[in-house]
Scaffold this motif. Structure first.
Motif, PDB file in Angstrom:
ATOM      1  N   ALA A  40      54.567 -30.860 -50.510  1.00  0.00           N
ATOM      2  CA  ALA A  40      55.867 -30.466 -50.068  1.00  0.00           C
ATOM      3  C   ALA A  40      55.995 -29.407 -49.779  1.00  0.00           C
ATOM      4  O   ALA A  40      56.712 -28.394 -49.128  1.00  0.00           O
ATOM      5  CB  ALA A  40      56.504 -31.699 -50.325  1.00  0.00           C
ATOM      6  N   GLU A  41      56.674 -28.418 -50.513  1.00  0.00           N
ATOM      7  CA  GLU A  41      57.639 -27.562 -51.074  1.00  0.00           C
ATOM      8  C   GLU A  41      56.848 -26.240 -50.459  1.00  0.00           C
ATOM      9  O   GLU A  41      57.529 -25.568 -49.926  1.00  0.00           O
ATOM     10  CB  GLU A  41      57.638 -26.860 -52.204  1.00  0.00           C
ATOM     11  N   THR A  42      55.641 -25.911 -51.152  1.00  0.00           N
ATOM     12  CA  THR A  42      54.616 -24.644 -50.199  1.00  0.00           C
ATOM     13  C   THR A  42      55.015 -24.334 -48.965  1.00  0.00           C
ATOM     14  O   THR A  42      54.960 -24.115 -48.615  1.00  0.00           O
ATOM     15  CB  THR A  42      53.815 -24.791 -50.850  1.00  0.00           C
ATOM     16  N   SER A  43      55.004 -26.334 -48.096  1.00  0.00           N
ATOM     17  CA  SER A  43      54.817 -26.304 -46.575  1.00  0.00           C
ATOM     18  C   SER A  43      55.833 -26.134 -45.969  1.00  0.00           C
ATOM     19  O   SER A  43      56.157 -25.683 -45.190  1.00  0.00           O
ATOM     20  CB  SER A  43      53.807 -27.746 -46.474  1.00  0.00           C
ATOM     21  N   ASN A  44      56.536 -26.783 -46.762  1.00  0.00           N
ATOM     22  CA  ASN A  44      58.515 -26.213 -46.325  1.00  0.00           C
ATOM     23  C   ASN A  44      58.354 -24.450 -45.664  1.00  0.00           C
ATOM     24  O   ASN A  44      59.934 -24.400 -45.224  1.00  0.00           O
ATOM     25  CB  ASN A  44      59.609 -27.049 -48.105  1.00  0.00           C
ATOM     26  N   ALA A  45      58.144 -24.029 -47.449  1.00  0.00           N
ATOM     27  CA  ALA A  45      58.207 -22.421 -48.014  1.00  0.00           C
ATOM     28  C   ALA A  45      58.036 -21.936 -46.642  1.00  0.00           C
ATOM     29  O   ALA A  45      58.106 -20.489 -46.596  1.00  0.00           O
ATOM     30  CB  ALA A  45      58.519 -22.475 -49.051  1.00  0.00           C
ATOM     31  N   GLY A  46      56.835 -22.199 -45.939  1.00  0.00           N
ATOM     32  CA  GLY A  46      56.741 -21.686 -44.517  1.00  0.00           C
ATOM     33  C   GLY A  46      55.388 -21.136 -44.650  1.00  0.00           C
ATOM     34  O   GLY A  46      54.494 -20.646 -44.332  1.00  0.00           O
ATOM     35  N   TYR A  47      54.357 -21.466 -45.954  1.00  0.00           N
ATOM     36  CA  TYR A  47      53.015 -20.955 -46.137  1.00  0.00           C
ATOM     37  C   TYR A  47      52.162 -22.197 -45.793  1.00  0.00           C
ATOM     38  O   TYR A  47      52.668 -23.192 -45.104  1.00  0.00           O
ATOM     39  CB  TYR A  47      52.648 -21.593 -48.032  1.00  0.00           C
ATOM     40  N   ASP A  48      50.916 -21.138 -45.382  1.00  0.00           N
ATOM     41  CA  ASP A  48      50.348 -21.471 -44.256  1.00  0.00           C
ATOM     42  C   ASP A  48      48.252 -21.838 -44.911  1.00  0.00           C
ATOM     43  O   ASP A  48      47.756 -22.951 -45.018  1.00  0.00           O
ATOM     44  CB  ASP A  48      49.886 -20.394 -43.326  1.00  0.00           C
ATOM     45  N   LYS A  49      48.851 -20.430 -45.324  1.00  0.00           N
ATOM     46  CA  LYS A  49      46.618 -20.214 -46.011  1.00  0.00           C
ATOM     47  C   LYS A  49      47.026 -20.401 -47.272  1.00  0.00           C
ATOM     48  O   LYS A  49      47.129 -20.181 -47.938  1.00  0.00           O
ATOM     49  CB  LYS A  49      46.722 -18.713 -45.742  1.00  0.00           C
ATOM     50  N   TYR A  50      47.173 -22.091 -47.810  1.00  0.00           N
ATOM     51  CA  TYR A  50      46.674 -22.610 -49.102  1.00  0.00           C
ATOM     52  C   TYR A  50      46.426 -24.181 -49.211  1.00  0.00           C
ATOM     53  O   TYR A  50      46.119 -24.420 -48.317  1.00  0.00           O
ATOM     54  CB  TYR A  50      48.866 -22.731 -50.100  1.00  0.00           C
ATOM     55  N   ASP A  51      46.120 -24.664 -50.370  1.00  0.00           N
ATOM     56  CA  ASP A  51      45.623 -25.790 -50.349  1.00  0.00           C
ATOM     57  C   ASP A  51      45.357 -26.124 -51.550  1.00  0.00           C
ATOM     58  O   ASP A  51      46.074 -25.417 -52.928  1.00  0.00           O
ATOM     59  CB  ASP A  51      44.661 -25.294 -49.952  1.00  0.00           C
ATOM     60  N   VAL A  52      45.459 -27.494 -51.844  1.00  0.00           N
ATOM     61  CA  VAL A  52      46.520 -28.278 -52.768  1.00  0.00           C
ATOM     62  C   VAL A  52      44.316 -28.723 -53.678  1.00  0.00           C
ATOM     63  O   VAL A  52      43.924 -29.295 -52.602  1.00  0.00           O
ATOM     64  CB  VAL A  52      46.876 -29.380 -52.611  1.00  0.00           C
ATOM     65  N   TYR A  53      43.716 -28.295 -54.471  1.00  0.00           N
ATOM     66  CA  TYR A  53      43.411 -28.489 -55.461  1.00  0.00           C
ATOM     67  C   TYR A  53      43.020 -29.623 -56.265  1.00  0.00           C
ATOM     68  O   TYR A  53      43.929 -29.944 -57.042  1.00  0.00           O
ATOM     69  CB  TYR A  53      42.410 -27.160 -56.715  1.00  0.00           C
ATOM     70  N   THR A  54      42.353 -31.006 -55.695  1.00  0.00           N
ATOM     71  CA  THR A  54      42.522 -32.846 -56.966  1.00  0.00           C
ATOM     72  C   THR A  54      40.938 -32.431 -57.149  1.00  0.00           C
ATOM     73  O   THR A  54      40.375 -32.721 -56.359  1.00  0.00           O
ATOM     74  CB  THR A  54      43.923 -33.363 -56.143  1.00  0.00           C
ATOM     75  N   PRO A  55      41.260 -33.191 -58.583  1.00  0.00           N
ATOM     76  CA  PRO A  55      39.723 -33.689 -59.034  1.00  0.00           C
ATOM     77  C   PRO A  55      39.270 -35.547 -58.119  1.00  0.00           C
ATOM     78  O   PRO A  55      37.777 -35.732 -58.123  1.00  0.00           O
ATOM     79  CB  PRO A  55      40.470 -34.472 -59.997  1.00  0.00           C
ATOM     80  N   TYR A 156      40.472 -27.275 -64.273  1.00  0.00           N
ATOM     81  CA  TYR A 156      40.569 -28.425 -64.509  1.00  0.00           C
ATOM     82  C   TYR A 156      41.240 -28.831 -63.590  1.00  0.00           C
ATOM     83  O   TYR A 156      40.629 -30.257 -63.571  1.00  0.00           O
ATOM     84  CB  TYR A 156      42.296 -28.074 -65.016  1.00  0.00           C
ATOM     85  N   THR A 157      41.301 -28.199 -61.972  1.00  0.00           N
ATOM     86  CA  THR A 157      41.642 -28.952 -61.199  1.00  0.00           C
ATOM     87  C   THR A 157      40.413 -29.949 -60.827  1.00  0.00           C
ATOM     88  O   THR A 157      40.112 -31.358 -59.798  1.00  0.00           O
ATOM     89  CB  THR A 157      41.979 -28.229 -59.744  1.00  0.00           C
ATOM     90  N   SER A 158      39.052 -29.391 -61.154  1.00  0.00           N
ATOM     91  CA  SER A 158      38.120 -30.628 -61.125  1.00  0.00           C
ATOM     92  C   SER A 158      37.517 -31.966 -61.843  1.00  0.00           C
ATOM     93  O   SER A 158      36.877 -32.725 -61.346  1.00  0.00           O
ATOM     94  CB  SER A 158      37.008 -30.175 -60.823  1.00  0.00           C
TER      95      SER A 158
END
Lengths: 395, 460
Positions: A40-55, A156-158
């Protein structure tokens, strides 16, 4: 040999050298709550080209990342609709139009009986389109050499932890700023991910030229191979021991006879039964009349003659030989058989007309056997006698 | 719980994510270490059975299906019995992976992957039989409507053609369903792989899955859609298989109860097979705390329910045979229960309706030993159900002059054995090379795996 393979194994396991070009900055998080917060913070900070990696998919992440609903559902519906239309078109064309067969007295295109296949094709097409659409179009897979692979982060994220990676292609990307930002939202093990050396430009391998050429080649080879194989298979005789027997077949070559023919030719001058050559073709009536009737005038031959006459002659000559054709003018009416001429003809002359034909009347030698033709002559004599009966004939 | 505590011990998941690592290690252990002796023994046995089957198939192909026991009144024998049996086995997998998914039954995650694999292998095994039954398997291409020089099309009103479409769709959809489930797990195996060749194989098979949330979003939606598609699909498949019989005019086959009766029977037999295999698997690979006693108990409940449904169907068939007043129909059923094949009928009744009733008792549901015996009996009973339906209906129909008996030959039995060999060979290879529990799914449902304070409006 084995050594070589083992060596290759080692080489492959090694992570290739990385260039100095930055792909992204990545940070790890320990709990689902932390990662939701970080996203949520990353998207609030206005970043666009990012992704969240979860197992595994984490609930509420789509909202935290402010992602739009996926449209795959609609895509699946369209594909399903295509499937059902395809089924109707296929069955309609094949059994309703191109290959009409009456089955159980039902309509050619039988809707209730088509429903199972309509349903199966709906499921098949929509399922396949959905899966391949998701993989190829939406998730842009296969993408085997993404720079994130084979990093500590991905390890780790996988499996056990969660991560955020902000990519260098983002408009506000700056390595140090992003690093401190990620640390600020609680990120651990912050890592800068570089492109691997040989693969600076990320690309989807399915659009790779060589890959496509290989694909086309494989398609052609498989198609030709299948075509050839099917051509061969279709002509395999299932169990051929009824077909191939140890016996002489008429048209085959033989090793037994000198001339190499398995079926020997008949002795010269052999006449097949019932095929005695007819020698009076084209001769004048005066000679033909020498031909004598071998069939005796008795009840048997007359009954036989009547049957054959009614079958073969009566359509044109009428049942009693009066020339009253039943062909309604589609063929010239023949003259009566009770004329003086025919009455005075010898049996041989009538036989000759049947055998050779006369003007418009065709030959009947092929349809009627020799003896039957003579029997017909006998019957015509009976008709003539009946038509021109004398008073003395009456009882 | 007062029962054997080793079976019910749950993993300590709530504490920290480190227990995820424990799950990974347990599930991936079979794929990462050398197979044990037990595995090799099992593999050898399965392979021997497969080889015997292959030899019998070879004889069949060379000399024709005259090698089988099929004869004039009984034109459908072991071939169709085995086909229906194996297709039925497959149904439990789809039920677990699709229907229980739609019902949000979280316990399914531990057994879904394995059951799906079973579905695929069972359907593959089943597919062999009708193709052999055609007598000239190399012409099986004509089963599909493709443009040919003879200008012929298939008969779209025939249930046998519906079967072709249903079974091939079922196999394809089950395969992609299973396949996309495997992708995230294979990506994890790629990350863990230490050997290079393994790494590159897994890299290719995982298609480069990264586990990014943008991918998960589409993935989850597709998974849901596939579950939604597979649910009616699995019901349709056995319905259509039952049409092969119900659409004919043979007394004993021509009944409207067949579709639901077949579907219930399929799920029943499938769960029997899933239980049989899982009880062995969890023991051999020490997965007792992932595939827990609770799972076995839940499956036993389903067995009880479906077994009772099947029992109801058996009863209803008799009732209708009497109620319809059709003398042929009532003869067939009396002949089933008291005729020359009565032994098969009573084996079926005992194994399918009788013994599963023991599952009313909680003690028995939670007793691994008894459960194992009972599920084996279910497998036997369901095979005999198909035998009874097919053979007893065919061997004595309308004309006493054309009555006969069906006796399978050595080749029939060999091919049946071979089908088990094929199935278990594939299954053993699967547990060796692939994770037999879906890691991504099971992690998502362990306590503490989801955020504590997400807003309800944001849930989908």
């Amino acid at each position: 040999m084995l050594k070589k393979i083992l060596k290759l194994d080692e080489d492959l396991a090694k992570d290739g050298p990385r260039s100095s070009k930055v792909h992204s900055v990545a940070a790890l998080f320990d709990t689902p709550d932390e990662i939701i917060h970080a996203a949520a913070e990353t998207s609030n900070a206005g970043y666009d080209k990012y992704d969240v990696y979860t197992p595994y998919p984490v609930h509420g992440m789509d909202a935290a990342m402010r992602m739009k609903e996926t449209v795959i559902g609609k895509f699946a519906f369209l594909a399903g609709f295509t499937g059902v239309s395809l089924a109707v078109a296929m069955i309609g064309y094949m059994s309703g139009f191109d290959y009409k067969n009456i089955i159980g007295g039902k309509p050619f295109f039988n809707l209730p009986a088509s429903i199972p296949i309509m349903f199966e094709l709906t499921v098949l097409i929509s399922g396949l389109f959905c899966v391949f659409g998701m993989l190829l179009l939406w998730n842009k897979l296969p993408q085997i050499s993404n720079p994130l692979h084979d990093t500590n982060f991905m390890k780790y994220t996988s499996s056990t932890r969660f991560g955020v990676a902000i990519e260098a292609s983002d408009a506000q990307f700056d390595v140090d700023k992003v690093k401190s930002f990620l640390a600020g939202v609680g990120g651990k093990d912050i890592e800068v991910v570089y492109y691997p050396e040989e693969n600076i430009v990320p690309q989807t391998p399915i659009f790779n030229r060589q890959f496509i050429y290989t694909l086309i080649l494989v398609a052609i080879v498989t198609a030709l191979g299948t075509y050839g194989a099917i051509g061969k298979l279709v002509n395999i005789l299932p169990f051929d021991w009824m077909h191939n027997q140890f016996k002489v077949n008429p048209q085959n070559t033989s090793t037994l006879f000198k001339d190499g023919r398995s079926m020997q030719r008949p002795v010269d001058g052999t006449v097949a039964r019932g095929y005695m050559p007819y020698e009076y073709t084209g001769m004048p009536d005066s000679l033909v009349k020498l031909l004598s009737n071998p069939v005796p005038m008795d009840e048997k031959s007359i009954t036989r003659g009547k049957k054959q006459y009614n079958t073969y002659c009566s359509p044109c000559h009428g049942y009693f030989g009066a020339g009253d054709s039943r062909l309604n003018g589609q063929f010239p009416n023949p003259p009566t058989l009770h004329s003086k001429k025919v009455r005075e003809w010898a049996d041989g002359n009538i036989y000759n007309v049947m055998t050779n034909g006369q003007n418009t009347m065709p030959s009947y030698a092929k349809q009627i056997s020799r003896d039957d033709r003579w029997a017909i002559v006998n019957y015509i004599r009976v008709l003539q006698r009946a038509e021109n009966a004398k008073d003395t004939d009456l009882p | 719980m007062a029962f054997d505590s080793t079976y019910t011990r749950e993993l300590p998941l709530v504490d920290s994510r480190s227990s995820f690592a424990e799950i990974d290690d347990t599930v991936l252990a079979p794929t990462e270490r050398k197979p044990s002796k037990k595995w090799f023994v099992a593999f050898l046995m399965a392979n021997t059975a497969l080889l015997i089957g292959a030899i019998c198939v070879g004889y069949t192909l060379y000399y024709g299906i005259g090698m089988w026991g099929n004869n004039n009144p009984v034109g459908w024998g072991f071939d169709i019995i085995n086909f229906v049996f194996w297709i039925g086995i497959g149904h439990a997998g789809t039920l677990i992976s699709a229907i229980l998914f739609l019902f949000r039954q979280k316990w399914r995650t531990a057994i879904a992957r394995f059951a799906e694999a079973m579905t695929i292998f069972a359907v593959m095994t089943a597919g062999i039989f009708p193709i052999l039954h055609t007598g000239r398997p190399w012409l099986a291409g004509y089963l599909l409507p493709y443009p040919n020089q003879n200008a012929l099309w298939v008969n779209f009103t025939s249930p046998l053609l519906w079967d072709v479409f249903a079974v091939s769709t079922y196999l394809t959809i089950s395969f992609v369903f299973w396949g996309i489930g495997l992708i995230p797990d294979i990506a994890l195996m790629r990350a863990r792989a230490v050997s290079g060749i393994k790494k590159s194989i897994y890299a290719i098979l995982s298609l480069g899955w990264k586990g990014s949330n943008r991918d998960w979003q589409n993935y989850e939606r597709v998974y849901l859609i596939l579950a939604g598609l597979s649910t009616p699909l699995v019901l349709s498949v056995h319905t259509i298989v039952s049409f092969d019989f119900a659409v004919s005019v043979i007394p004993g086959w021509h009944t409207t109860i067949f579709p639901p009766y077949f579907v219930a029977g399929a799920i029943f037999s499938g769960f029997g097979m899933v239980s049989t295999c899982l009880i062995i698997l969890r023991k051999v690979y020490d997965m007792e705390n992932i595939i827990t006693l609770n799972h076995i108990e839940k499956m036993n409940k389903i067995l009880l329910a479906t077994g009772t449904m099947v029992g109801y169907a058996y009863g209803m068939e008799f009732f209708i045979a009497w109620y319809s007043g059709n003398p042929f129909e009532s003869f067939v059923f009396i002949n089933r229960a008291f005729g020359p094949y009565a032994w098969a009928y009573w084996i079926m009744i005992a194994c399918n309706v009788g013994f599963p009733q023991l599952f009313w008792f909680k003690k028995i549901r939670r007793n691994i030993g008894i459960t194992f015996v009972l599920v084996l009996l279910v497998n036997v009973g369901m095979w005999f159900e198909r035998f009874v339906i097919i053979v007893t209906s065919l061997h004595r129909d309308f004309l006493p002059a054309s009555w006969g008996m069906y006796i399978p030959t050595m080749y029939d039995l060999g091919i049946l054995l071979g089908s088990f060999g094929l199935f278990f060979t594939l299954l053993l290879l699967f547990v060796k090379v692939m994770p037999s529990v879906s890691l991504a799914e099971i992690k998502a449902v362990v306590p503490g795996a989801q955020p504590t304070h997400h807003h309800h409006s944001e849930e989908h």
